[in-house]
Design a protein around this motif. Structure first.
Motif, PDB file in Angstrom:
ATOM      1  N   LEU A 199       3.087   4.188   4.307  1.00  0.00           N
ATOM      2  CA  LEU A 199       3.911   5.121   3.447  1.00  0.00           C
ATOM      3  C   LEU A 199       4.958   4.565   2.850  1.00  0.00           C
ATOM      4  O   LEU A 199       5.623   4.824   1.763  1.00  0.00           O
ATOM      5  N   ARG A 200       5.537   3.190   3.485  1.00  0.00           N
ATOM      6  CA  ARG A 200       6.528   2.371   2.779  1.00  0.00           C
ATOM      7  C   ARG A 200       6.248   1.832   1.433  1.00  0.00           C
ATOM      8  O   ARG A 200       6.950   1.898   0.288  1.00  0.00           O
TER       9      ARG A 200
ATOM     10  N   GLY B 269       3.308  11.933   6.940  1.00  0.00           N
ATOM     11  CA  GLY B 269       3.323  11.782   5.375  1.00  0.00           C
ATOM     12  C   GLY B 269       2.191  11.340   4.377  1.00  0.00           C
ATOM     13  O   GLY B 269       2.230  11.314   3.309  1.00  0.00           O
TER      14      GLY B 269
ATOM     15  N   GLU C  56       6.016   4.706  -1.049  1.00  0.00           N
ATOM     16  CA  GLU C  56       7.053   5.118  -1.550  1.00  0.00           C
ATOM     17  C   GLU C  56       7.713   4.083  -2.659  1.00  0.00           C
ATOM     18  O   GLU C  56       8.365   4.559  -3.597  1.00  0.00           O
TER      19      GLU C  56
END
Lengths: 262, 320
Positions: free
Chosen positions: A48-49, A81, A52
């Motif tokens: 997810l990071r 997410g 992002e």
């Protein structure tokens, strides 16, 4: 160009429950509750990071292989997410060893399409820690594994790997397979909004036929290792426990001397 | 007798102890043939020959240091083709397990990791493993190809055994994949002068009960008195009291020493997963209900801040 990330997760028996083996010496999944492997939460977090950091130009697909319940692991990752899920389920998968499992995961990753595969460092049930390496071997892409830090910039993945004797900085061009340790960064908790949103996300269900895999290659039939016996270890016979009344240290020293450690 | 390929773990030519244990295990299955890779490999010959290696295949190519994992897989693949062994044994570590698995896949062989013992069986080597935080003991076999087995440190005694130790140069042709993952830089971990946690015969660990990072000095002093490695529980590591490299447990390192001393550690399942196969366990904790006492061969219910220094002093006195 969009960055396609696939996170591989496993649904495992809860370590705080009574884990054991079924009659056929596979992991007993009936007797104990399951959950998303804690070590895979770190993989979801890093995926997810990375997504992002790539702005809107990335997608995160959660992939799991396992029986019906395993879908819960996908749901958890979606509520954290991830964008969409894939659940590979087939009765013929029962009894797969790591070679069979890696074949199925590799096929599913290829079918999903990927630039980056992110895995946890090991499952919390089998604890082998070799699936990411096998995946890289099968997919013919670099492995950048056991990372405590990871980032992706301009088509290159880089990270830090802390070994027994040295710490290494690694890098490889995408596509690649990455695995991350529990030092990579605390995993986020699903928010209420995340949980609600996850309900609307798509989870595809694939079986062996869709992956074009022969049942003989997986499951017990395709396992290259065989468990002959699994014996519950007798509880350690109760040792001596004494209350310290000022001489606790001396008594331990005596015990160690009696066992020839001193 | 059939050959057994033993992968040598060494640091610039200095052979690490678990490899010598592996040579003991290998002799139960056949004649050990060692493979030493990387800078300093040729310097390992004498000690390997002194522990039963009939042949030693040596390759000092720079690729092993410059790229991750795959160059070693290439080398072992070619060593297997040359030797045609009945099994390949390597010491369990993060990297070695990855190498073992990729090698096994290329050989179309099964792989078994983290064996705590290996026995000679009628149908090939039988690997003893411990599962589910050591609550089960399993016996497994590879049923296809050349068994590739990784063995945990402290699984066998080190036994000197003179052997020919004939040195052979292994000229390795690297695959295109070998250069896939570059090692951009490497920094050696700072040496504490203490044994490496995963291979130490004695481990002294501290947990939440220590109350602060400074108090790890108590644990270090005891470790030094015993020539032991220092471990820490997850709670102590998460609190920033001790480096993560020392974490024992499910998400840290798994240890199996002759003696494990847990101080101020309650013994949550995650910690037990990493130390339950220790041969002798001693626990010091002020909470009499702490689950660690269920595992302990010897337990003291008391304040570690007084018990541990007293123990250290007594050991030093007895050694003097």
């Amino acid at each position: 160009m969009s960055l396609r990330i696939v996170v591989c997760v496993k649904y495992v028996p809860d370590a705080s429950g009574e884990r054991g083996f079924a009659d056929d010496l596979t992991v007993d999944r009936e007797g104990v509750d399951g959950l998303l492997s804690e070590l895979d939460e770190y993989a979801v977090e890093q995926a997810l990071r990375i997504a992002e950091a790539a702005g809107g130009e990335a997608s995160v697909t959660v992939l799991t292989v396992g029986p019906e319940d395993a879908r819960e692991a996908v749901r958890k990752a979606l509520s954290m997410g991830a964008d969409q899920g894939v659940h590979v389920e087939d009765d013929d998968l029962h009894g797969s060893d790591v070679m069979g499992t890696s074949l199925v995961v590799a096929s599913a990753v290829e079918r999903a399409g990927f630039d980056l595969v992110v895995c946890g460092m090991a499952s919390t049930d089998g604890v082998m820690g070799v699936l990411p390496a096998l995946l890289a071997e099968r997919l013919g892409v670099p492995q950048v594994s056991l990372l405590s830090e990871v980032s992706v910039t301009g088509g290159v993945v880089s990270g830090r790997r802390d070994g027994d004797t040295a710490s290494e900085v690694l890098e490889a061009s995408l596509p690649a397979v990455v695995s991350v340790t529990d030092q990579s960064g605390e995993a986020r908790y699903p928010s209420f909004k995340g949980i609600m949103a996850a309900k609307k996300k798509k989870v595809e269900s694939w079986d062996l036929e869709e992956l074009d895999l022969d049942a003989e290659l997986v499951g017990s039939a395709g396992a290259w290792t065989e468990v002959d016996t699994a014996v519950e270890r007798p509880a350690r016979s109760a040792g001596t426990v004494v209350k310290d009344e000022g001489e606790g240290g001396l008594r331990v020293a005596e015990f160690l001397a009696s066992r020839k450690f001193v | 007798m059939a050959d057994v390929l033993v992968v040598v773990d060494h640091v610039e030519g200095s052979v690490r102890k678990p490899t010598l244990e592996l040579l003991t295990v290998a002799r139960r299955l056949g004649t050990p043939v060692a493979v030493a890779l990387g800078a300093g490999a040729a310097q390992t010959v004498e000690v390997l020959a002194g522990h039963g290696a009939s042949r030693i295949l040596v390759s000092e190519a720079g690729e092993y240091a410059d790229f991750l994992v795959v160059p070693k897989v290439d080398a072992l693949h070619q060593a297997v083709k040359r030797v045609d062994p009945v099994a390949v044994l390597t010491v369990s570590s993060g990297e070695n397990k990855e190498i073992a698995a990729r090698l096994a896949l290329r050989l179309e062989s099964g792989v078994i990791t983290d064996a705590v013992d290996v026995e000679a069986g009628d149908e090939g080597p039988v690997a003893v493993q411990s599962a589910f935080a050591a609550s089960y003991t399993t016996r497994s076999r590879v049923n296809r190809g050349i068994p590739v087995i990784t063995v945990k440190p402290n699984s066998a005694p080190v036994e000197p055994a003179a052997a020919a130790g004939a040195v052979e140069e292994l000229a390795v042709e690297f695959s295109p994949a070998a250069r896939g993952t570059r090692v951009v830089s490497r920094s050696a971990r700072e040496s504490t002068g203490r044994p490496e946690l995963t291979e130490a015969a004695i481990v002294v660990s501290g947990g939440r009960g220590l109350g602060s990072g400074e108090n790890f000095a108590l644990i270090e002093a005891l470790a030094d008195a015993l020539g032991a490695a220092v471990g820490a529980s997850r709670a102590a590591v998460d609190a920033g009291w001790y480096p993560h490299a020392h974490q024992v447990g499910q998400t840290g390192k798994s240890v199996s020493p002759q003696l494990y001393i847990a101080s101020g550690i309650s013994g949550a399942i995650q910690h037990r997963a990493g130390m339950q196969t220790s041969k002798t366990i001693v626990a010091i904790n002020k909470d009499a209900e702490a689950p660690i006492f269920d595992l302990a061969d010897y337990g003291i219910v008391g304040d570690l801040h007084t018990v541990v220094p007293q123990l250290t002093e007594e050991i030093n006195k007895r050694k003097a």
